[in-house]
Design an enzyme around this catalytic site. Structure first.
Site, short mmCIF file in Angstrom:
data_model
loop_
_atom_site.label_atom_id
_atom_site.label_comp_id
_atom_site.label_asym_id
_atom_site.label_seq_id
_atom_site.Cartn_x
_atom_site.Cartn_y
_atom_site.Cartn_z
N ASP A 191 -51.70 57.11 33.03
CA ASP A 191 -50.64 56.34 33.67
C ASP A 191 -49.37 56.41 32.81
OD1 ASP A 191 -50.70 53.79 35.93
OD2 ASP A 191 -49.02 53.89 34.53
N ILE A 192 -48.23 56.58 33.47
CA ILE A 192 -46.96 56.73 32.76
C ILE A 192 -46.52 55.43 32.09
CG2 ILE A 192 -45.37 56.14 34.66
CD1 ILE A 192 -43.87 58.78 33.96
N ASN A 244 -55.56 48.82 43.94
CA ASN A 244 -54.62 47.86 44.52
C ASN A 244 -54.32 48.26 45.95
OD1 ASN A 244 -54.22 46.24 42.18
ND2 ASN A 244 -52.88 47.81 41.32
N VAL A 290 -47.68 53.01 44.80
CA VAL A 290 -47.74 54.44 45.17
C VAL A 290 -48.73 54.60 46.33
CG1 VAL A 290 -48.29 56.76 44.39
CG2 VAL A 290 -47.22 55.16 42.81
N HIS A 313 -55.51 55.71 44.56
CA HIS A 313 -55.74 55.92 43.13
C HIS A 313 -56.56 54.77 42.57
CE1 HIS A 313 -51.86 53.85 43.70
NE2 HIS A 313 -52.15 53.17 42.60
N MET A 314 -57.46 55.13 41.67
CA MET A 314 -58.29 54.15 40.98
C MET A 314 -57.82 54.07 39.54
SD MET A 314 -62.41 53.88 40.71
CE MET A 314 -62.57 55.64 40.58
N HIS A 315 -57.46 52.85 39.12
CA HIS A 315 -57.08 52.64 37.72
C HIS A 315 -58.34 52.54 36.87
CE1 HIS A 315 -52.81 51.28 38.60
NE2 HIS A 315 -53.36 51.06 39.78
#
Ligand code: AMP
Ligand code: ZN
Length: 116
Positions: free
Chosen positions: A32-33, A89, A98, A102-104
Site C-alpha cells: 500500500d502506498i 472495505n 478504489v 482489494h483485500m488489505h
C-alpha cells in the site's frame, strides 16, 4: 477483463508502478502506498471486480486464490506467526476509495479492535 481508467487495473497491467509482494496467476499483491501499519499489502484480482459486494459464486476459485495469496504475503512478510488482519472495505461508510476489489493484509504490530 480490465478497465482502462481503473488505477488497480493499471497497476496489474504494469502501467502504474507498484512495489510487488506476491504474484500469482489470477492475483497480484503489492504494498500500500500509504501504509497503516508496518506491513500493509493489498491483494487484488487481476480481473476487474468492483468490490466485495460484486463477488458471486462464479468467483469462488478466485477468492480462494486471494486468500492463499494473503497467507503467502503473511509468510513472506514474517507476520504469519504473530497474526494479522484481512479487510475488505465496501462503500462510503467504510471509506472504500478504489473501486477495484482489494483485500488489505495489515500487521507487524498489535492492531486495535474494534475498528471504527
Ligand atoms: P480502500 O480505502 O479500502 O479503498 O483502500 C484503498 C487503498 O489503496 C488505500 O489504503 C490507499 O493507500 C491504496 N492505494 C491507492 N492508490 C495506490 C497506489 N497507486 N499504490 C498502492 N496503493 C494505493
Ligand atoms: Zn480495475
Amino acid at each position: 477483463m480490465t478497465v482502462p481508467d481503473c488505477i488497480f487495473c493499471k497497476i496489474v497491467r504494469g502501467e502504474v508502478p507498484s512495489r510487488p509482494a506476491i504474484s500469482t496467476e489470477r492475483t497480484y499483491a503489492f504494498h500500500d502506498i500509504n501504509p497503516a501499519a508496518p506491513v500493509h499489502v493489498l491483494v487484488v484480482p487481476r480481473e476487474h471486480i468492483t468490490d466485495a459486494a460484486g463477488v458471486g459464486p462464479e468467483h469462488g476459485g478466485l477468492l480462494a486464490e486471494m486468500m492463499t495469496t494473503a497467507a503467502s504475503v503473511a509468510e513472506a512478510q514474517d507476520i504469519a506467526e504473530k497474526g494479522y488482519r484481512l479487510v475488505f472495505n465496501v462503500g462510503r461508510h467504510a471509506l472504500n476509495s478504489v473501486p477495484h476489489l482489494h483485500m488489505h493484509v495489515i500487521g507487524g504490530h498489535h492492531l486495535g479492535w474494534p475498528p471504527g
